[in-house]
Motif scaffolding. Structure first.
Motif, PDB file in Angstrom:
ATOM      1  N   PHE A 115      27.537 -28.649  -3.410  1.00  0.00           N
ATOM      2  CA  PHE A 115      27.417 -27.395  -4.141  1.00  0.00           C
ATOM      3  C   PHE A 115      27.554 -27.691  -5.634  1.00  0.00           C
ATOM      4  CE2 PHE A 115      27.740 -23.476  -1.345  1.00  0.00           C
ATOM      5  CZ  PHE A 115      27.251 -24.127  -0.214  1.00  0.00           C
ATOM      6  N   VAL A 116      26.454 -27.466  -6.349  1.00  0.00           N
ATOM      7  CA  VAL A 116      26.366 -27.767  -7.777  1.00  0.00           C
ATOM      8  C   VAL A 116      26.674 -26.481  -8.552  1.00  0.00           C
ATOM      9  CG1 VAL A 116      24.891 -28.656  -9.613  1.00  0.00           C
ATOM     10  CG2 VAL A 116      24.538 -29.420  -7.232  1.00  0.00           C
ATOM     11  N   ILE A 117      27.763 -26.471  -9.300  1.00  0.00           N
ATOM     12  CA  ILE A 117      28.156 -25.262 -10.025  1.00  0.00           C
ATOM     13  C   ILE A 117      27.706 -25.391 -11.478  1.00  0.00           C
ATOM     14  CG2 ILE A 117      30.036 -23.681 -10.558  1.00  0.00           C
ATOM     15  CD1 ILE A 117      29.468 -24.104  -7.540  1.00  0.00           C
ATOM     16  N   CYS A 118      26.568 -24.780 -11.758  1.00  0.00           N
ATOM     17  CA  CYS A 118      25.977 -24.827 -13.093  1.00  0.00           C
ATOM     18  C   CYS A 118      26.427 -23.641 -13.941  1.00  0.00           C
ATOM     19  CB  CYS A 118      24.452 -24.843 -12.970  1.00  0.00           C
ATOM     20  SG  CYS A 118      23.577 -24.900 -14.533  1.00  0.00           S
ATOM     21  N   GLY A 119      26.541 -22.462 -13.307  1.00  0.00           N
ATOM     22  CA  GLY A 119      26.927 -21.261 -14.034  1.00  0.00           C
ATOM     23  C   GLY A 119      27.407 -20.187 -13.083  1.00  0.00           C
ATOM     24  N   ILE A 148      32.127 -29.595  -3.921  1.00  0.00           N
ATOM     25  CA  ILE A 148      31.814 -28.613  -4.963  1.00  0.00           C
ATOM     26  C   ILE A 148      32.091 -29.275  -6.302  1.00  0.00           C
ATOM     27  CG2 ILE A 148      32.349 -26.354  -5.944  1.00  0.00           C
ATOM     28  CD1 ILE A 148      33.242 -25.422  -3.220  1.00  0.00           C
ATOM     29  N   LYS A 149      31.077 -29.352  -7.143  1.00  0.00           N
ATOM     30  CA  LYS A 149      31.253 -30.029  -8.433  1.00  0.00           C
ATOM     31  C   LYS A 149      30.604 -29.238  -9.557  1.00  0.00           C
ATOM     32  CE  LYS A 149      30.535 -34.448 -10.833  1.00  0.00           C
ATOM     33  NZ  LYS A 149      31.903 -34.484 -11.375  1.00  0.00           N
ATOM     34  N   GLY A 150      31.398 -28.937 -10.560  1.00  0.00           N
ATOM     35  CA  GLY A 150      30.855 -28.355 -11.777  1.00  0.00           C
ATOM     36  C   GLY A 150      30.409 -29.455 -12.723  1.00  0.00           C
ATOM     37  N   PHE A 151      29.543 -29.104 -13.661  1.00  0.00           N
ATOM     38  CA  PHE A 151      29.081 -30.106 -14.632  1.00  0.00           C
ATOM     39  C   PHE A 151      28.643 -29.408 -15.909  1.00  0.00           C
ATOM     40  CE2 PHE A 151      25.078 -28.560 -13.205  1.00  0.00           C
ATOM     41  CZ  PHE A 151      24.152 -28.860 -14.195  1.00  0.00           C
ATOM     42  N   ILE A 152      28.598 -30.171 -16.975  1.00  0.00           N
ATOM     43  CA  ILE A 152      28.078 -29.728 -18.272  1.00  0.00           C
ATOM     44  C   ILE A 152      27.012 -30.742 -18.685  1.00  0.00           C
ATOM     45  CG2 ILE A 152      28.621 -29.255 -20.690  1.00  0.00           C
ATOM     46  CD1 ILE A 152      29.883 -27.251 -18.788  1.00  0.00           C
ATOM     47  N   VAL A 153      25.913 -30.278 -19.219  1.00  0.00           N
ATOM     48  CA  VAL A 153      24.805 -31.172 -19.565  1.00  0.00           C
ATOM     49  C   VAL A 153      25.240 -32.271 -20.535  1.00  0.00           C
ATOM     50  CG1 VAL A 153      23.942 -29.750 -21.484  1.00  0.00           C
ATOM     51  CG2 VAL A 153      22.365 -31.228 -20.219  1.00  0.00           C
TER      52      VAL A 153
END
Length: 354
Positions: free
Chosen positions: A249-253, A279-284
Motif C-alpha cells: 500500500f503506497v501512501i502518496c496523499g 504500508i509505506k508513505g513516501f515523498i518524491v
C-alpha cells in the motif's frame, strides 16, 4: 509595471476560504524589481502549479517541509520565462529561456539558481509537461509506483484519485510495468470513462456511486496487490479490506482528509496483520538522485505513446489561484491543474515556442 502577489493571510478553519483579502489569502502589489542581484534571475510566471499538498503546507507542524509563514508569499512552483539575468549567472542562463521555478504565487519573482531547473522537452513535448508528466507530478507517480509499489506481472493494482494529476500517471505506469489489472477510483462517471477509454485502465469505479464498495469487490476478484493511495479516508479503508496477501500500500496523499476537522483513520487495520500488508508513505524528494534517469524513462514513454497526459487549466490570472485550489480539493480537475497567470502569447520573442 507592478507585480501582483498572493500572501498567506489567515489560517484555514479547517477548510481554505478562497475569498481574497478576507479569507485564507490576500492580494499584494509591489513594483517589479528593476535591479537583479548578481546571483539571481528575474522570471515571469506563466503557469502556476496547484497541488493537494498545499493545504498541508499551511498548517502541518511536523512534516517534510516547513509550513508557509503567515503574511508570506504562498509557496508554489511555476513554469516561468527568464526576463533578466544576474551578472554571475549570465554564462549559464539567457533571457527568453524557460525554467521550472519556485516562484511562489506571484507574477514576477527573483530566484536563485537553486530554485530553478531549465525546461528540456522531448519531441512533441509542450511547456506544461515540465510541471506535469515530466515534472514533480510525473516523478511522484513514477517513484511511488516503481520504487514503493513495485507492480509485477499478474498483479492487481488499484489507484485512488486516479483521474487526478498523479493518479492518472501512476495507473498508466502500472500497466507499462506489466500489471495484470489496473483499476481506478474516481469521482464521476465521466472520469471513469476517461480512465478506461483514454488511459487504458482495465476498470474504474465511481466512489460517489452508492454501490461503489460492491463494485470495487466485483472488479478485484483476486484482491488488491498494489494500492496507490491519493485520498485516504473511507477509500483507504475499503481497499485495506480487499488487500491481498503480501500486498503493498503506497501512501502518496490523503486529499479527502486535508480539510477535515478530525481526519479519519482506517477501521480495517487488522487486515495489515492478517494479510501481511506493507504500508509505506513516501515523498518524491526521497529519490532526488534518481530524477534524471526517471525523467528519461518518462519522456521515452511519452514519445512512444505509452503514456498520455491531460491538463486542467484555470484561467483568469493569478487571482484565480485560491478558488482553483478549493476546486482541486472538490475534485473539479481531470489531470494536472494549473493556473494560467500569463498566456504563452505574451512570452518573449521566438523562444516562446520552446
Amino acid at each position: 509595471m507592478s507585480n501582483k502577489q498572493i500572501l498567506y493571510n489567515k489560517t484555514p478553519t479547517p477548510s481554505i476560504d478562497p475569498t481574497l483579502n478576507t479569507g485564507t489569502f490576500r492580494l499584494n502589489t509591489i513594483p517589479i524589481p528593476q535591479d537583479v542581484p548578481p546571483n539571481n534571475l528575474l522570471v515571469r510566471t506563466h503557469y502556476l502549479s496547484l497541488d493537494p499538498a498545499m493545504r498541508q503546507w499551511l498548517t502541518a507542524k511536523r512534516s517534510y517541509i516547513a509550513p508557509v509563514a503567515l503574511n508570506a508569499i504562498m509557496r508554489g512552483q511555476a513554469i516561468a520565462q527568464i526576463l533578466k539575468v544576474g551578472s554571475t549567472l549570465s554564462p549559464k542562463y539567457k533571457v527568453g529561456e524557460w525554467v521550472v521555478a519556485g516562484t511562489g504565487w506571484q507574477e514576477y519573482a527573483l530566484v536563485t539558481e537553486k530554485e530553478v531547473e531549465k525546461v528540456t522537452l522531448p519531441p512533441g513535448g509542450r511547456p506544461t509537461d515540465a510541471m506535469s508528466v515530466l515534472g514533480m507530478t510525473g516523478l511522484t507517480a513514477y517513484f511511488g509506483m516503481v520504487e514503493v509499489g513495485k507492480p509485477k506481472e499478474g498483479d492487481t493494482v488499484v489507484v485512488s484519485g486516479a483521474a487526478g494529476a498523479t493518479g492518472s500517471i501512476a495507473g498508466q505506469i502500472a500497466k507499462i510495468k506489466g500489471a495484470k489489472r489496473v483499476i481506478g477510483l474516481a469521482g464521476s462517471e465521466e472520469k471513469c470513462r476517461f480512465l478506461v477509454e483514454e488511459l487504458g485502465f482495465d476498470a474504474a469505479v465511481n466512489y460517489k456511486d452508492a454501490q461503489w464498495k460492491k463494485k470495487l469487490k466485483e472488479v478485484t476478484p483476486e484482491y488488491i496487490d498494489v494500492f496507490f493511495d491519493n485520498t485516504g479516508g473511507e477509500i483507504l479503508d475499503a481497499c485495506l479490506a480487499r488487500a491481498a496477501r503480501d500486498s503493498r500500500f503506497v501512501i502518496c496523499g490523503a486529499i479527502s482528509q486535508y480539510n477535515a476537522a478530525k481526519p479519519q483513520g482506517p477501521t480495517s487495520f487488522m487486515q495489515v496483520i492478517a494479510q501481511r500488508v506493507t504500508i509505506k508513505g513516501f515523498i518524491v524528494f526521497d529519490f532526488v538522485k534518481q530524477y534524471r534517469s526517471a525523467l528519461q524513462e518518462l519522456a521515452s514513454w511519452l514519445v512512444e505513446g505509452k503514456l498520455k497526459r491531460k491538463e486542467h487549466i484555470v484561467l483568469g490570472g493569478l487571482e484565480g489561484a485560491p478558488q482553483g485550489l478549493v476546486d482541486l480539493y472538490a475534485g473539479a480537475n481531470t489531470g494536472k491543474m494549473m493556473v494560467e497567470v500569463a498566456p504563452m502569447s505574451e512570452a518573449l520573442g521566438p523562444k516562446s515556442k520552446l
